[in-house]
Write a protein that holds these residues in place. Structure first.
Motif, mmCIF file in Angstrom:
data_model
loop_
_atom_site.group_PDB
_atom_site.id
_atom_site.type_symbol
_atom_site.label_atom_id
_atom_site.label_comp_id
_atom_site.label_asym_id
_atom_site.label_seq_id
_atom_site.Cartn_x
_atom_site.Cartn_y
_atom_site.Cartn_z
ATOM 1 N N HIS A 1 0.869 -1.069 0.110
ATOM 2 C CA HIS A 1 -0.039 0.032 0.002
ATOM 3 C C HIS A 1 0.927 1.241 0.161
ATOM 4 O O HIS A 1 1.919 1.270 0.828
ATOM 5 C CB HIS A 1 -0.831 -0.033 1.147
ATOM 6 N N LEU A 2 0.525 2.128 -0.823
ATOM 7 C CA LEU A 2 1.241 3.503 -0.817
ATOM 8 C C LEU A 2 1.049 4.145 0.411
ATOM 9 O O LEU A 2 1.993 4.725 0.971
ATOM 10 C CB LEU A 2 0.681 4.496 -2.017
ATOM 11 N N ARG B 1 -0.637 12.610 -5.074
ATOM 12 C CA ARG B 1 -1.021 11.510 -5.525
ATOM 13 C C ARG B 1 -1.367 10.565 -4.344
ATOM 14 O O ARG B 1 -2.431 9.800 -4.446
ATOM 15 C CB ARG B 1 0.363 10.606 -5.995
ATOM 16 N N THR B 2 -0.780 10.655 -3.253
ATOM 17 C CA THR B 2 -1.153 9.782 -2.098
ATOM 18 C C THR B 2 -2.774 10.137 -1.795
ATOM 19 O O THR B 2 -3.746 9.349 -1.487
ATOM 20 C CB THR B 2 -0.495 9.970 -0.979
ATOM 21 N N ARG C 1 -4.889 11.926 -3.552
ATOM 22 C CA ARG C 1 -6.029 11.359 -4.394
ATOM 23 C C ARG C 1 -6.264 9.782 -4.335
ATOM 24 O O ARG C 1 -7.420 9.578 -4.752
ATOM 25 C CB ARG C 1 -5.530 11.697 -5.855
ATOM 26 N N GLN C 2 -5.501 9.082 -4.245
ATOM 27 C CA GLN C 2 -5.807 7.681 -4.278
ATOM 28 C C GLN C 2 -6.559 7.400 -2.992
ATOM 29 O O GLN C 2 -7.494 6.417 -3.120
ATOM 30 C CB GLN C 2 -4.471 6.800 -3.948
ATOM 31 N N ILE C 3 -6.506 7.969 -1.810
ATOM 32 C CA ILE C 3 -7.012 7.302 -0.471
ATOM 33 C C ILE C 3 -8.503 8.413 -0.516
ATOM 34 O O ILE C 3 -9.239 7.685 0.343
ATOM 35 C CB ILE C 3 -6.400 7.466 0.623
ATOM 36 N N PRO D 1 -10.453 10.664 -3.137
ATOM 37 C CA PRO D 1 -10.492 11.322 -4.596
ATOM 38 C C PRO D 1 -11.666 12.651 -4.213
ATOM 39 O O PRO D 1 -11.246 13.510 -4.773
ATOM 40 C CB PRO D 1 -11.066 10.112 -5.461
ATOM 41 N N TYR E 1 -9.698 15.103 -2.425
ATOM 42 C CA TYR E 1 -8.791 15.989 -3.255
ATOM 43 C C TYR E 1 -9.344 17.034 -4.080
ATOM 44 O O TYR E 1 -8.687 17.756 -4.284
ATOM 45 C CB TYR E 1 -8.113 14.590 -3.794
#
Length: 328
Positions: free
Chosen positions: A233-234, A279-280, A282-284, A286, A289
């Protein structure tokens, strides 16, 4: 009137409305930050369980020795172990840890050098490697660049001891190291991230978990699959918080802050950090973000003034945004 004029006019009013919404949002965020962080954090010496602090390291950025000294200077009533871990046998952080061991022979300081890779997230895989050396039931982990005070372990352990709490995290502020890019990075944390995070928590819009501090019982960690569950996981900290919440336990964030040491030396460093952060998020989240556009009301106000023309409303909004930024 050209056919595009109504569209331009509508976009101008939209930008103005979003800017005004951003002003209200930032005002609420600033007030929430003051109200939440002015409370005195709980510190109970009566409840001082044995604690292991886990510190995954990579490299030796400026200020690392002073940062790690803070963990060796904890005023903690119970047993305290510190486990540092690196992947590479030639990592320059090793020399710093060895120096700490020599300087503090009375502290249980361990060092794990293990090149085993368990997944894409190198910090999480580092934690898998070093967790096996943990001697105690309460685990406190934080990123390598987090600066703490002497009461840190006591306050975090006290928060974890509260009924229904499965994990403790902490808000953090940015601490620059001098260069302008480092100062800009710290300002982004202090004036953009921190107020938004505090408001989200205070309004119960989010249950955040930050890598700046994660305290968890070893048994709880086992129930969610250990650190191995997060190696691909990022946003490992976010996923760990979500996993603990899925057990029906809550995340506690005591009214205290730690400091994130900002070491950006160039504009490229700063841009890469912001892109990685974006990016992080936006991923978790949206939706969050996309909605973060309102946290930039000055840009929106300038767009509104450009599209609608200067007026008491557009110029007043710009002045109001600048005044709010200076005040808070």
């Amino acid at each position: 009137m050209s056919s595009a004029a109504p569209i331009v006019h509508a976009l101008g009013w939209l930008a103005l409305a979003m800017s005004l919404l951003g002003v209200v949002y930032l005002l609420l965020a600033a007030l929430a930050t003051v109200l939440v962080l002015r409370r005195r954090p709980r510190r109970s010496e009566a409840n001082a369980p044995a604690v292991t602090i886990l510190k995954p390291l990579h490299g030796a950025p400026a200020g690392l020795r002073q940062t790690l000294e803070g963990y060796c200077a904890q005023e903690y009533a119970g047993p305290l172990q510190i486990v540092f871990g690196v992947h590479d046998a030639d990592d320059p952080a090793i020399a710093i840890v060895r120096a700490l061991q020599r300087a503090h022979p009375d502290i249980d300081i361990d060092l794990v050098i293990d090149s085993t890779i368990h997944g894409a997230n190198r910090k999480a895989t580092n934690l898998v490697n070093i967790a096996a050396r943990a001697k105690h039931e309460v685990l406190i982990l934080s990123d390598a660049d987090i600066v703490v005070d002497r009461a840190y372990a006591s306050r975090v352990a006290s928060a974890l001891a509260q009924p229904g709490v499965g994990l403790v995290s902490c808000f953090y502020v940015g601490q620059d190291q001098g260069p302008v890019w480092s100062r800009l990075s710290a300002m982004a944390i202090n004036y953009r991230f921190l107020p938004s995070a505090v408001l989200g928590k205070a309004a119960r819009l989010a249950e955040p978990c930050f890598g700046a501090t994660i305290a968890v019982r070893a048994e709880t960690l086992r129930q969610v699959g250990g650190f191995a569950a997060f190696v691909d996981h990022l946003a490992d900290d976010y996923e760990m918080g979500r996993a603990v919440r899925s057990l029906g336990l809550r995340i506690a964030i005591p009214p205290m802050t730690v400091a994130h040491l900002c070491d950006e030396r160039t504009a490229g460093d700063l841009v890469r950090r912001d892109l990685r952060w974006g990016r992080t998020v936006r991923q978790i989240d949206p939706g969050g973000y996309a909605g973060s556009i309102i946290t930039h009301p000055l840009g929106l106000a300038l767009i509104a003034a450009a599209l609608l023309g200067p007026s008491w409303l557009t110029l007043g909004t710009i002045a109001g945004v600048i005044t709010e930024r200076i005040a808070f």
